[in-house]
Design an enzyme around this catalytic site. Structure first.
Site, PDB file in Angstrom:
ATOM      1  N   ASP A 421       0.895  -1.241  -0.284  1.00  0.00           N
ATOM      2  CA  ASP A 421       0.053  -0.004  -0.025  1.00  0.00           C
ATOM      3  C   ASP A 421       0.877   1.368   0.031  1.00  0.00           C
ATOM      4  O   ASP A 421       1.822   1.294   0.886  1.00  0.00           O
ATOM      5  CB  ASP A 421      -0.941  -0.040   1.268  1.00  0.00           C
ATOM      6  CG  ASP A 421      -1.891   1.118   1.293  1.00  0.00           C
ATOM      7  OD1 ASP A 421      -3.161   0.819   0.664  1.00  0.00           O
ATOM      8  OD2 ASP A 421      -1.705   2.240   1.605  1.00  0.00           O
ATOM      9  N   GLU A 464      -4.880   2.203  -4.433  1.00  0.00           N
ATOM     10  CA  GLU A 464      -3.290   2.250  -4.331  1.00  0.00           C
ATOM     11  C   GLU A 464      -2.818   0.971  -3.415  1.00  0.00           C
ATOM     12  O   GLU A 464      -1.630   1.020  -2.671  1.00  0.00           O
ATOM     13  CB  GLU A 464      -2.897   3.585  -3.634  1.00  0.00           C
ATOM     14  CG  GLU A 464      -3.987   4.310  -2.652  1.00  0.00           C
ATOM     15  CD  GLU A 464      -4.286   3.533  -1.471  1.00  0.00           C
ATOM     16  OE1 GLU A 464      -5.127   2.702  -1.593  1.00  0.00           O
ATOM     17  OE2 GLU A 464      -3.639   3.777  -0.427  1.00  0.00           O
TER      18      GLU A 464
HETATM   19  N1  LIG Z   1      -4.756   9.247  -8.377  1.00  0.00           N
HETATM   20  C1  LIG Z   1      -5.350   8.039  -8.038  1.00  0.00           C
HETATM   21  N2  LIG Z   1      -5.885   8.033  -6.676  1.00  0.00           N
HETATM   22  C2  LIG Z   1      -6.475   6.866  -6.145  1.00  0.00           C
HETATM   23  C3  LIG Z   1      -6.567   5.816  -6.983  1.00  0.00           C
HETATM   24  N3  LIG Z   1      -7.373   4.938  -6.196  1.00  0.00           N
HETATM   25  C4  LIG Z   1      -7.538   5.207  -5.133  1.00  0.00           C
HETATM   26  N4  LIG Z   1      -6.887   6.579  -4.887  1.00  0.00           N
HETATM   27  C5  LIG Z   1      -6.634   7.483  -3.720  1.00  0.00           C
HETATM   28  O1  LIG Z   1      -6.009   6.812  -2.616  1.00  0.00           O
HETATM   29  C6  LIG Z   1      -6.110   7.501  -1.627  1.00  0.00           C
HETATM   30  C7  LIG Z   1      -6.044   6.470  -0.479  1.00  0.00           C
HETATM   31  O2  LIG Z   1      -6.129   7.196   0.599  1.00  0.00           O
HETATM   32  P1  LIG Z   1      -6.094   6.401   2.239  1.00  0.00           P
HETATM   33  O3  LIG Z   1      -6.817   5.101   1.820  1.00  0.00           O
HETATM   34  O4  LIG Z   1      -6.876   7.522   3.179  1.00  0.00           O
HETATM   35  O5  LIG Z   1      -4.696   6.149   2.594  1.00  0.00           O
HETATM   36  P2  LIG Z   1      -3.410   6.915   2.388  1.00  0.00           P
HETATM   37  O6  LIG Z   1      -3.515   8.444   2.244  1.00  0.00           O
HETATM   38  O7  LIG Z   1      -2.384   6.294   1.351  1.00  0.00           O
HETATM   39  O8  LIG Z   1      -2.880   6.916   3.674  1.00  0.00           O
HETATM   40  P3  LIG Z   1      -2.229   5.480   4.428  1.00  0.00           P
HETATM   41  O9  LIG Z   1      -2.742   4.141   3.542  1.00  0.00           O
HETATM   42  O10 LIG Z   1      -2.516   5.322   5.988  1.00  0.00           O
HETATM   43  O11 LIG Z   1      -0.514   5.716   4.487  1.00  0.00           O
HETATM   44  C8  LIG Z   1      -7.329   8.086  -1.675  1.00  0.00           C
HETATM   45  O12 LIG Z   1      -7.347   9.573  -1.853  1.00  0.00           O
HETATM   46  C9  LIG Z   1      -8.091   7.784  -2.987  1.00  0.00           C
HETATM   47  O13 LIG Z   1      -8.887   8.570  -3.772  1.00  0.00           O
HETATM   48  C10 LIG Z   1      -6.704   5.983  -8.366  1.00  0.00           C
HETATM   49  O14 LIG Z   1      -6.738   5.191  -9.092  1.00  0.00           O
HETATM   50  N5  LIG Z   1      -5.747   7.046  -8.726  1.00  0.00           N
END
Ligand SMILES: Nc1nc2c(ncn2[C@@H]2O[C@H](COP(=O)(O)OP(=O)(O)OP(=O)(O)O)[C@@H](O)[C@H]2O)c(=O)[nH]1
Length: 556
Positions: A421, A464
């Site tokens: 992740d 992600e």
């Molecule tokens: N650009 C982009 N962002 C994505 C995609 N799929 C998910 N996201 C974003 O990934 C982010 C995941 O955030 P969180 O689950 O809060 O986790 P984080 O900010 O990575 O924090 P931690 O996992 O605790 O380190 C969200 O803002 C989603 O909108 C994608 O295909 N493209």
């Protein structure tokens, strides 16, 4: 292609041609005998049908072995004979028709077939020369930068290498034996792509770096033969992603698995040699009753199938294959010497996808097979791959994890499952926008593809979050590989709204072979990932419950 290899393939094709010639001598003699061309005996229905079938076979195969004149004449005689061979009361019809077709002139032509057993000048139309230095999809692709400014080239190389490329720098195009998968060239270094041809790296995709991004500049570089383009200042992750895409496309365009079904042994062997020589994987089926087993075992991208094979008929076999949902989408291309459009439409409606008219030249055969394999693979990818990263979709990756769980249990082999992740990824999107966020996701996907083995499963589990399955791998080795990936990920510099930034990665890992099911291993890896996040992110944590005393510490 090495000279030895060329000689080997050419020698085998010559042997096949000789075998065909020997058989054709017998075939021509049997047509003459069946039609009573020497003895002046009126043929019965069985003889007419036999002669028709033999002529049909010669018409479809002679050209492939370089006997074009024989093939053309057999085709013309076959067409004359067809109405009689198809009639139930053929011999009566023949009599009633006053022998209009089997007149002396026709019989003279039948006797003349023997004189056509001399190969034509251009015995075979060679396929496009295939270089076996074609793009290698190694776990770490090698790329070359050609730039008169070596310091600038090396700085770009340093920025590209964390993406999983091995980068070589040259000031001028020069011969190389390196297995180069892509070339980055500074505009002005080459006046034409053909300049690279001398240097044995001509097959690799070519990406130009230009000082600006104008339409004219792009057009001029396309005219030079560019496959890709980047402008100053170079967006390294975008460049890495475009190189990755070009390498994959090039690799996929030449790859494929072809199952050939034909009851003519020489023709079958000829097709196999020609297709294999072009880089395709081939499986031959001479006996159609073994087709289902061969399909399940070989799992081809396409099937090339003769139409008439003794008691079996290609279109009926195609219809039969479609009974099974597994083969509903499989492309079946008929090889037929029958040019009758009505017949072809009929055969397609039974379950085929296309026709190649026999005799098929080697070049057409290779091109047709490659294009169709490429399409088949693209369609398959659409169904099973995530469109942003090209990695396996969630459900497909899960299915692979379940399969690997069963396999490693059965064989008692160690196997590892990991959940990955990106850290604080929400901030990346918030600060730099979604498009940049997407580049980061793609960057990690490419890095995983380059750093892991081809036999490993890599899937995009969610936004992600990624899942990785490492068969035949100890926990210790998995930790080392994944730590190295975390380290490299942290080194990649992405261009954001407010300057460059990097993103770290957290990994949770579990020994797949120690759990009752793949689902339980995923839960364990998820728990370990959660611990990693809580312990400060950027690194690898193992599921503590399954660490052996002498193994690496659970939290790293
Ligand atoms: N650009 C982009 N962002 C994505 C995609 N799929 C998910 N996201 C974003 O990934 C982010 C995941 O955030 P969180 O689950 O809060 O986790 P984080 O900010 O990575 O924090 P931690 O996992 O605790 O380190 C969200 O803002 C989603 O909108 C994608 O295909 N493209």
């Amino acid at each position: 292609m090495s000279n030895d290899r060329l000689v080997d393939v050419a020698g085998k094709l010559d042997l096949l041609k000789e075998r065909f010639r020997e058989r054709a001598v017998t075939d021509v003699a049997s047509v003459v005998a069946d039609l009573g061309a020497d003895a002046g005996v009126e043929p019965g229905r069985e003889q007419l049908v036999n002669a028709y079938r033999t002529l049909h076979r010669l018409a479809g195969s002679a050209g492939t072995f370089g006997f074009q004149a024989l093939g053309n004449e057999a085709r013309s005689l076959e067409v004359h004979l067809k109405p009689f061979a198809e009639e139930q009361d053929a011999s009566q019809k023949l009599r009633a028709s006053g022998l209009t077709s089997l007149d002396p002139e026709f019989l003279e032509r039948v006797r003349g077939l023997a004189q056509l057993l001399v190969p034509g000048e251009s015995a075979r139309e060679a396929p496009e020369p295939v270089t076996h230095r074609e793009t290698v999809l190694s776990e770490q692709p090698e790329i070359m930068i050609i730039d008169p400014d070596l310091a600038r080239a090396e700085s770009l190389a340093t920025a590209l290498s964390p993406h999983g490329f091995i980068v070589h720098c040259r000031q001028v195009p020069e011969p190389t034996d390196l297995p180069v998968s892509a070339i980055i060239v500074r505009e002005g270094t080459l006046s034409a792509k053909s300049q690279l041809a001398k240097n044995a790296v001509d097959v690799a995709p070519l990406v130009f770096i230009a000082p600006d991004d104008s339409f004219d500049r792009r057009y001029a570089l396309a005219a030079l033969g560019a496959d890709g383009f980047a402008s100053e200042p170079v967006d390294v992750p975008a460049l890495a992603d475009s190189i990755e895409r070009l390498i994959n496309e090039r690799h996929e365009a030449g790859a494929g698995r072809v199952l050939v079904v034909d009851d003519d042994p020489e023709l079958l062997e000829h097709y196999a040699l020609v297709l294999e020589d072009s880089g395709l994987e081939v499986r031959c089926v001479g006996d159609p009753s073994t087709l289902l087993g061969a399909l399940s075992e070989f799992r081809p991208d396409i099937v090339l199938m003769d139409v008439q094979m003794g008691e079996y008929n290609g279109p009926t076999l195609a219809r039969m294959l479609r009974f099974d949902p597994e083969w509903v989408g499989l492309q079946i291309i008929f090889l037929s010497s029958d040019e009758d459009r009505e017949f072809q439409f009929g055969a397609l409606s039974e379950g085929g996808d296309d026709f190649l008219t026999k005799p098929v030249s080697d070049r057409i055969l290779v091109q047709a097979a490659k294009v169709r394999c490429y399409r088949a693979r693209q369609l398959d990818k659409l169904a099973s791959r995530d469109s942003l990263t090209g990695l396996l979709k969630h459900s497909v990756a899960l299915a692979e994890a379940v399969k690997e769980h069963a396999r490693c249990h059965r064989l008692g082999e160690p196997s590892v499952l990991a959940m990955l992740d990106l850290d604080h990824f929400k901030q990346v999107n918030d600060r730099h926008g979604h498009r940049v966020g997407d580049l980061v996701i793609k960057g990690l996907a490419n890095l995983l593809r380059h750093r892991l083995r081809k036999t490993d499963t890599i899937g995009r589990y969610g936004g992600e979050e990624f899942i990785v399955v490492l068969p035949d791998c100890s926990v210790g080795n998995a930790v080392r590989s994944l730590q190295e990936i975390c380290h490299q990920m942290a080194q990649i510099r992405f261009g954001g709204a407010s300057g460059e930034f990097s993103v770290t990665l957290s990994v949770g890992l579990a020994a797949l072979d120690r759990y009752d099911s793949a689902d339980k291993a995923i839960e364990a890896a998820d728990r370990a990932l959660y611990q990693r996040k809580a312990a400060g992110r950027n690194g690898v944590t193992c599921d503590a419950g399954h660490m052996e005393p002498d193994q690496d510490s659970p939290v790293l």
